[in-house]
Enzyme design. Structure first.
Site, mmCIF file in Angstrom:
data_model
loop_
_atom_site.group_PDB
_atom_site.id
_atom_site.type_symbol
_atom_site.label_atom_id
_atom_site.label_comp_id
_atom_site.label_asym_id
_atom_site.label_seq_id
_atom_site.Cartn_x
_atom_site.Cartn_y
_atom_site.Cartn_z
ATOM 1 N N ASP A 69 0.759 -1.224 -0.181
ATOM 2 C CA ASP A 69 -0.040 -0.256 -0.192
ATOM 3 C C ASP A 69 0.625 1.186 -0.085
ATOM 4 O OD1 ASP A 69 0.915 -0.488 2.539
ATOM 5 O OD2 ASP A 69 -0.915 -0.760 3.482
ATOM 6 N N ASP A 80 -8.007 -1.867 14.074
ATOM 7 C CA ASP A 80 -9.351 -2.238 13.817
ATOM 8 C C ASP A 80 -9.617 -3.210 12.917
ATOM 9 O OD1 ASP A 80 -8.232 -1.239 11.683
ATOM 10 O OD2 ASP A 80 -9.760 0.690 11.223
ATOM 11 N N HIS A 133 -7.600 -3.970 10.181
ATOM 12 C CA HIS A 133 -7.463 -3.784 8.686
ATOM 13 C C HIS A 133 -5.863 -4.564 8.358
ATOM 14 C CE1 HIS A 133 -5.162 0.012 9.979
ATOM 15 N NE2 HIS A 133 -4.153 -0.435 8.988
ATOM 16 N N GLU A 177 -9.715 -1.160 5.082
ATOM 17 C CA GLU A 177 -10.283 -0.731 6.446
ATOM 18 C C GLU A 177 -11.728 -1.612 6.812
ATOM 19 O OE1 GLU A 177 -8.985 0.846 8.538
ATOM 20 O OE2 GLU A 177 -8.155 2.754 8.091
HETATM 21 C C1 GLP Z 1 -0.619 0.514 8.560
HETATM 22 C C2 GLP Z 1 -0.183 -0.319 7.235
HETATM 23 C C3 GLP Z 1 -0.498 -1.954 7.577
HETATM 24 C C4 GLP Z 1 -0.031 -2.290 8.867
HETATM 25 C C5 GLP Z 1 -0.652 -1.411 10.214
HETATM 26 C C6 GLP Z 1 -0.137 -1.706 11.554
HETATM 27 O O1 GLP Z 1 -1.997 0.842 8.354
HETATM 28 N N1 GLP Z 1 -0.791 0.151 6.167
HETATM 29 O O2 GLP Z 1 -0.082 -2.712 6.752
HETATM 30 O O3 GLP Z 1 -0.442 -3.715 9.416
HETATM 31 O O4 GLP Z 1 -0.397 -0.090 9.940
HETATM 32 O O5 GLP Z 1 0.879 -1.081 11.907
HETATM 33 P P1 GLP Z 1 1.835 -1.408 12.969
HETATM 34 O O6 GLP Z 1 2.576 -2.756 12.847
HETATM 35 O O7 GLP Z 1 2.938 -0.170 13.043
HETATM 36 O O8 GLP Z 1 0.871 -1.523 14.239
#
Ligand code: GLP
Length: 257
Positions: A67, A136, A138, A143
């Site tokens: 992404d 949440d 995702h 989302e």
């Molecule tokens: C972002 C990314 C996701 C990731 C999420 C959780 O939203 N787009 O790919 O899984 O963050 O991030 P973290 O690992 O920092 O909690």
């Protein structure tokens, strides 16, 4: 699903790195699916260590990012392409031209998304997809209410995710509202998935992912339909799993392949 709960993020990094190492050794031109966020960072560090100290090579490997934020300048440090360059590409010998990412700055983002899907298919698809999970539920930037069959597209972040990601920016107002993300249907086509969740703030999402009903309300639950997925959680992230002791029993007594 294989559920593996380990004491620390470093234990998870080593176990997940073993999966990547096995793949890249048996198939040097493997296609990696790379995730951003803080959860995979210990894994990237461990792969960097194996490259530097043990000669693990990614010279022929290829990679696709999940992404990207829409509208960040190409040299913005939080643009995911730059995050991956810093946190993974610079630690190993992968050819930077072989690392592709969705465009958050194309004039025609919809056309660029379709091109990205085509490029993934032309590469033969993702061999191993690394994933984190949002609080949440995702995955990538899919989302709640994302279609379970969705493809790469532009979409809108929830306030929760913008708050969660504000720590990487000066303020929440600087977190983009829009993103480009591989869809849930796209991610489901990867041949193997390794999902990493650490910390107590992921406990509810992990419990839903593993034990909740499959629902667009918790997008990661679509992964229950994947044939080859391992969920690595630390003890805090796995704390709300009702069948925790059974998963542990299964992992310790797994049949040899
Ligand atoms: C972002 C990314 C996701 C990731 C999420 C959780 O939203 N787009 O790919 O899984 O963050 O991030 P973290 O690992 O920092 O909690």
């Amino acid at each position: 699903m294989e559920i593996v709960v380990l004491p620390t993020a470093e234990d998870i990094a080593r176990a997940a790195a073993d999966r990547i190492e096995n793949l890249v050794k048996s198939r040097p031109d493997a296609v990696l699916g790379l995730a951003t966020g803080s959860s995979p960072l210990p894994l990237y560090k461990e792969l960097g260590r194996r490259h530097a100290e043990e000669g693990l090579s990614f010279a022929q490997a290829r990679a696709f990012l999940l992404d990207e934020y829409v509208g960040l300048a190409p040299d913005h440090p939080e643009a995911y392409r730059n995050v991956i360059r810093r946190e993974f590409v610079s630690l190993v010998d992968i050819n930077e031209d072989s690392v592709k990412s969705p465009s958050g700055t194309a004039d025609d983002i919809t056309a660029a998304c379709a091109e990205y899907e085509k490029a993934m298919q032309a590469a033969g698809g993702v061999d191993i997809q690394i994933l984190g999970i949002g609080t949440d539920g995702h995955i990538a930037f899919n989302e709640p209410a994302s279609a379970l069959t969705s493809r790469t597209r532009i979409t809108t972040l929830t306030e929760q995710t913008r708050e969660d990601n504000a720590r990487f920016f000066d303020s929440i107002d600087d977190v983009p509202m829009h993103v480009v993300t591989q869809g849930l249907g796209t991610i489901m086509e990867s041949k193997e998935i390794v999902l990493i969740a650490t910390g107590a703030n992921k406990a509810e999402a992990v419990a839903q992912l593993v034990e909740g009903p499959v629902s667009a309300f918790w997008p990661a639950t679509v992964l229950q339909n994947h044939q080859h997925i391992t969920v690595f959680a630390d003890e805090a992230a796995g704390a709300d799993l009702k069948l925790l002791s059974y998963y542990d029993h299964m992992y310790r007594n797994r049949p040899e392949a």
